[in-house]
Write an enzyme that holds these catalytic residues in place. Sequence first.
Site, PDB file in Angstrom:
ATOM      1  N   ASP A 176     -25.496  20.621  -1.458  1.00 25.36           N
ATOM      2  CA  ASP A 176     -24.822  20.273  -0.438  1.00 25.36           C
ATOM      3  C   ASP A 176     -23.224  20.466  -0.884  1.00 25.36           C
ATOM      4  O   ASP A 176     -22.910  20.588  -2.059  1.00 25.36           O
ATOM      5  CB  ASP A 176     -25.105  18.859   0.037  1.00 25.36           C
ATOM      6  CG  ASP A 176     -24.837  18.964   1.745  1.00 25.36           C
ATOM      7  OD1 ASP A 176     -24.244  19.687   2.304  1.00 25.36           O
ATOM      8  OD2 ASP A 176     -25.327  17.895   2.285  1.00 25.36           O
ATOM      9  N   ARG A 196     -14.383  17.519   7.919  1.00 23.21           N
ATOM     10  CA  ARG A 196     -15.402  17.425   8.761  1.00 23.21           C
ATOM     11  C   ARG A 196     -14.869  17.331  10.258  1.00 23.21           C
ATOM     12  O   ARG A 196     -15.779  17.565  11.185  1.00 23.21           O
ATOM     13  CB  ARG A 196     -16.248  16.444   8.358  1.00 23.21           C
ATOM     14  CG  ARG A 196     -17.188  16.822   7.086  1.00 23.21           C
ATOM     15  CD  ARG A 196     -18.025  15.827   6.550  1.00 23.21           C
ATOM     16  NE  ARG A 196     -17.469  14.576   6.143  1.00 23.21           N
ATOM     17  CZ  ARG A 196     -18.153  13.450   5.579  1.00 23.21           C
ATOM     18  NH1 ARG A 196     -19.432  13.542   5.761  1.00 23.21           N
ATOM     19  NH2 ARG A 196     -17.420  12.406   5.274  1.00 23.21           N
ATOM     20  N   LYS A 254     -31.725  19.843  10.057  1.00 24.15           N
ATOM     21  CA  LYS A 254     -31.009  18.491  10.340  1.00 24.15           C
ATOM     22  C   LYS A 254     -30.368  18.278  11.534  1.00 24.15           C
ATOM     23  O   LYS A 254     -29.714  19.188  12.222  1.00 24.15           O
ATOM     24  CB  LYS A 254     -30.209  18.333   9.341  1.00 24.15           C
ATOM     25  CG  LYS A 254     -29.443  17.015   9.123  1.00 24.15           C
ATOM     26  CD  LYS A 254     -28.406  16.914   7.827  1.00 24.15           C
ATOM     27  CE  LYS A 254     -27.007  16.980   8.225  1.00 24.15           C
ATOM     28  NZ  LYS A 254     -26.128  16.798   7.078  1.00 24.15           N
ATOM     29  N   GLY A 279       0.856  -1.086   0.014  1.00 25.86           N
ATOM     30  CA  GLY A 279      -0.034  -0.016   0.067  1.00 25.86           C
ATOM     31  C   GLY A 279       0.875   1.285   0.079  1.00 25.86           C
ATOM     32  O   GLY A 279       0.167   2.201  -0.245  1.00 25.86           O
ATOM     33  N   ASP A 293     -29.262  21.433   5.674  1.00 27.46           N
ATOM     34  CA  ASP A 293     -28.954  21.881   6.958  1.00 27.46           C
ATOM     35  C   ASP A 293     -28.630  23.230   7.027  1.00 27.46           C
ATOM     36  O   ASP A 293     -28.206  23.860   5.994  1.00 27.46           O
ATOM     37  CB  ASP A 293     -27.921  20.993   7.497  1.00 27.46           C
ATOM     38  CG  ASP A 293     -26.709  20.875   6.880  1.00 27.46           C
ATOM     39  OD1 ASP A 293     -26.036  21.771   6.221  1.00 27.46           O
ATOM     40  OD2 ASP A 293     -26.204  19.703   6.491  1.00 27.46           O
TER      41      ASP A 293
HETATM   42  C1  R5P Z   1     -22.675  17.787   6.794  1.00 26.98           C
HETATM   43  O1  R5P Z   1     -23.004  18.881   7.457  1.00 26.98           O
HETATM   44  C2  R5P Z   1     -22.287  18.001   5.233  1.00 26.98           C
HETATM   45  O2  R5P Z   1     -22.514  19.172   5.005  1.00 26.98           O
HETATM   46  C3  R5P Z   1     -23.124  17.017   4.350  1.00 26.98           C
HETATM   47  O3  R5P Z   1     -24.449  17.073   4.580  1.00 26.98           O
HETATM   48  C4  R5P Z   1     -22.706  15.552   4.995  1.00 26.98           C
HETATM   49  O4  R5P Z   1     -21.341  15.601   5.469  1.00 26.98           O
HETATM   50  C5  R5P Z   1     -22.909  14.452   3.920  1.00 26.98           C
HETATM   51  O5  R5P Z   1     -22.617  13.205   4.320  1.00 26.98           O
HETATM   52  P1  R5P Z   1     -23.477  11.972   4.357  1.00 26.98           P
HETATM   53  O6  R5P Z   1     -24.204  11.771   2.844  1.00 26.98           O
HETATM   54  O7  R5P Z   1     -22.931  10.780   4.906  1.00 26.98           O
HETATM   55  O8  R5P Z   1     -24.785  12.264   5.098  1.00 26.98           O
END
Ligand code: R5P
Length: 295
Positions: free
Chosen positions: A217, A93, A190, A38, A167
């Site tokens: 998003d 994140r 959300k 890897g 969200d």
């Molecule tokens: C979260 O606040 C982000 O903006 C995305 O909505 C999120 O990370 C998406 O992840 P998933 O598809 O696993 O819900």
Amino acid sequence: MRHISVVAGPASVDLASKISEKLGSELVVPEIKVFPDGESKIRIPDVADTCVIVQSTYPPVDTHLVQALMMAKRCRDGGAEVCMVIPYLAYARQDRPFIEGESVTISLIAKLFAAAGAQHVMTVEIHSQLGMSYFAPLGIENVSSTRLLADHARTMNLNKPIAISPDAGGADRVKEFAHHLKCDTFTLKKSRDRATGEVKIEEPDLDCRGRDALLVDDMISSGGSIMAAAKVLRKKGASKVYALCAHALLLDDAPKKIAEAGVDGIVGTNSIPNEYAKVDLSPAIAEVLTSRYRS
Ligand code: R5P
């Protein structure tokens, strides 16, 4: 004139090639070997005065990340000024400890790039301002994909579109998108169970009957957020539901589950080169690089 080369990381060869065309710069494709255990090995025989290294850090995340660090180190050791273009910035994140004892990993990633010799970082639609703040000592630009996504939406033959953020964190993004598309906008509420990852979306006071809903998003990972939002929008009468994002990671069987939740189509960018990459980020990235290096 400054000699700039665009270095095509193995995760982003096509995007790097498009950026180099737009900049009128040489494209350098490093020699890469991935060993059976890897480990990667990278060779870039010659480096220019300025190296713009393009490498998105989608899965395999850690392999792509280490390759990006290796390219930065090689170019810096060769005497170049190093600019990292990391369209999808993994670990963004993890910008705060959500549960006591968790690591703020994105701050470590920023330090790793600085230690490897990167002098500037450019990313696309970073998850949060907080995550971005850790790169401040290096200098960071966050390129928006919303105008390009809205341009694409204009080709989709939509009926009374309404742009929706799943969200509160995406509220400004969806407003910018709706401004370009000239349509209405709404932000859902959300919540996510931090232990199980389960996503819940409050039923909004919103009438979507006879309208096409566009979920906007930064990323779709497991698809949990988009699925929960799509179910709510269908319940509110949306005729069609589409999901648009900068980073369509779509892990495992997310596309199938998202379709089953009532989503008619997914639009992503070439941050993640897969079948959903319908939007090319190179114009937006090249524009920022041009004002930085060519003006
Ligand atoms: C979260 O606040 C982000 O903006 C995305 O909505 C999120 O990370 C998406 O992840 P998933 O598809 O696993 O819900």
